[in-house]
Design a protein around this motif. Sequence first.
Motif, short mmCIF file in Angstrom:
data_model
loop_
_atom_site.label_atom_id
_atom_site.label_comp_id
_atom_site.label_asym_id
_atom_site.label_seq_id
_atom_site.Cartn_x
_atom_site.Cartn_y
_atom_site.Cartn_z
N ALA A 24 -6.32 9.84 -5.32
CA ALA A 24 -6.66 8.73 -6.20
C ALA A 24 -6.93 7.49 -5.38
O ALA A 24 -6.64 7.42 -4.19
N ASP A 25 -7.49 6.47 -6.05
CA ASP A 25 -7.65 5.12 -5.50
C ASP A 25 -8.55 5.08 -4.27
O ASP A 25 -8.26 4.44 -3.28
N VAL A 26 -9.65 5.77 -4.28
CA VAL A 26 -10.62 5.66 -3.20
C VAL A 26 -11.41 4.38 -3.39
O VAL A 26 -11.96 4.13 -4.46
N ALA A 27 -11.46 3.54 -2.37
CA ALA A 27 -12.09 2.23 -2.51
C ALA A 27 -13.59 2.34 -2.37
O ALA A 27 -14.16 3.42 -2.22
N THR A 28 -14.26 1.18 -2.40
CA THR A 28 -15.71 1.14 -2.38
C THR A 28 -16.26 1.74 -1.11
O THR A 28 -15.67 1.69 -0.04
N PHE A 99 -10.13 6.36 1.47
CA PHE A 99 -10.16 4.90 1.32
C PHE A 99 -11.24 4.39 2.26
O PHE A 99 -11.24 4.73 3.46
N HIS A 100 -12.17 3.60 1.73
CA HIS A 100 -13.18 2.98 2.59
C HIS A 100 -13.58 1.64 1.99
O HIS A 100 -14.23 1.58 0.96
N VAL A 112 -3.16 3.88 -0.16
CA VAL A 112 -3.66 4.97 -0.99
C VAL A 112 -2.54 5.47 -1.89
O VAL A 112 -1.41 5.69 -1.43
N HIS A 113 -2.84 5.63 -3.17
CA HIS A 113 -1.89 6.16 -4.15
C HIS A 113 -2.35 7.54 -4.63
O HIS A 113 -3.42 8.01 -4.28
N GLY A 114 -1.52 8.18 -5.44
CA GLY A 114 -1.86 9.47 -6.00
C GLY A 114 -1.55 10.65 -5.10
O GLY A 114 -2.08 11.75 -5.29
N LEU A 115 -0.69 10.45 -4.10
CA LEU A 115 -0.33 11.55 -3.21
C LEU A 115 0.74 12.43 -3.84
O LEU A 115 1.38 12.07 -4.82
N GLU A 116 0.94 13.60 -3.23
CA GLU A 116 1.89 14.58 -3.76
C GLU A 116 3.25 14.38 -3.11
O GLU A 116 3.36 14.32 -1.88
N PRO A 117 4.32 14.28 -3.89
CA PRO A 117 5.65 14.08 -3.30
C PRO A 117 6.06 15.22 -2.38
O PRO A 117 5.74 16.40 -2.63
#
Length: 483
Positions: A24-28, A99-100, A112-117
């Motif tokens: 999740a949360d891949v930037a522009t 992320f870029h 970066v968020h949305g990673l797996e615990p």
Amino acid sequence: MDCCPSSRRQALAWAGLVAVLPFADVATGAGAASAAARPKRLLVTDLDVVTVTDTSVVITWFTGSTTEVDRYGAPTPVPTDTELLLGEPGNPGSLRTVFHDTSPTAFHYAEVHGLEPGRTYAFQGRSAGQVAQQSALQFPGSGGSMDAPGVFTTLLPPPGRYLFTVALCNDLHMGEQTAGVIVGDWPPSFRQDPGLPPYPEVMLEALLADLRQPDRGADVLLVAGDLTAEARPKDVTRVRQLLDGWGRLGRDYFVARGNHDRPHVGQDYAGCTPVPGADDHHDCWGDTFRYRRQTLSTHEVGGLRIIGLDTTTLDAAGGTLDDGQLADLRRELREDRDRPTLLFGHHPVTFESAVTTAAGPGFDLDQVKARELEALYRRAPGVFFHHCGHTHRNKRTFAQDSKAVEFLEVAAAKEYPGGYALLRCHTGGYQVNFYKTRTELAKRWSQRTRAEYFGTWTHYTLGTIADRNHTVVRDLSGLRPVR
């Protein structure tokens, strides 16, 4: 760093330091910068894996010139893009951009968020297509950490329902103008660039702005000492003004005195309240924050008992607890032994902390009083956490005979790594995470002060991943949400 003239032993001690995947949360933007767009002679370095939670990571680095230096001899900043790739360990072909950000900066902050615990990830930071290199020492396996280059492992979340978040910070040093001095003009020190705000204000304002952001969401803030550089009236007033802009003292934020906040002597302090029995000392910090020396303060947040300790002396950098304050603490803990309790004060407590503090054991809490304090905690099962500062490092320790209470030193807010810790409480435990502040001016100052103490500062202050990021299982079901 000390409040008072450094001893030869402390100076020598410091001198010894010189020596596959949906994300999740891949930037522009997307992909690496093309080779044609790469600046020539670019240094991509100082990569830090700063924050690792159960679902997120924060990784930072710097881009500078290999041919131009600033007035301190450090590479001049070169703005470029920020790209982070994640993948499977041992499989370089699995790395994918998550992320870029194409906005040019020399001070790169990839979150970066949305990673797996509980999962191990390979990572790579890039700018202008070049891979960022780590420069700080690694500590494989230290304190349960796995600080191996190129990988990190997300935490497991605390069990139970989320309750609230307590922010922990210390060592603001309002009024300080030079960072990194031990004694006289030694070692080489650092100052803010002309025309920019004083760096203690830059760093505190960035910290307070961060805490109100939804991705941090602090409910209350604890400041464990050294709010000022030398407790001058104007600096005490200024730090109180900034903190009051964030919340109300005694409700939203709580403070404890540090050695730099002690009563002082001299004309600058003559208008403040004299200290009984030491009338040449005047307590400007106490006048502004309404706390008398060597007295504890008690607060309550969502059922959590918070106790602030004054561990300062009149004229020394090291700390103590007088018999009266210890007696008050004994009574407070005895009245409700099992109530979840967090304590905070400026000086570190444990023997491990004392023998690993760069300035020597005398820099920490007096070890006789420290053992008495630990004994009080053993008789109060509700005590589970003690927050302190003073050493300007991230360091997690325990009493020698018990793991029931975590003692956490949090790195200074006012210089590298420049940040705060969040204690996220759940009904079944808590998670601690350290964050750097993230305004452009704060990142710039943090980068400059990496070079303190002949470049040894990063290795001492950042700590291991496990020091600054960890989950603890503990019954906190007696607490309640505060929102």
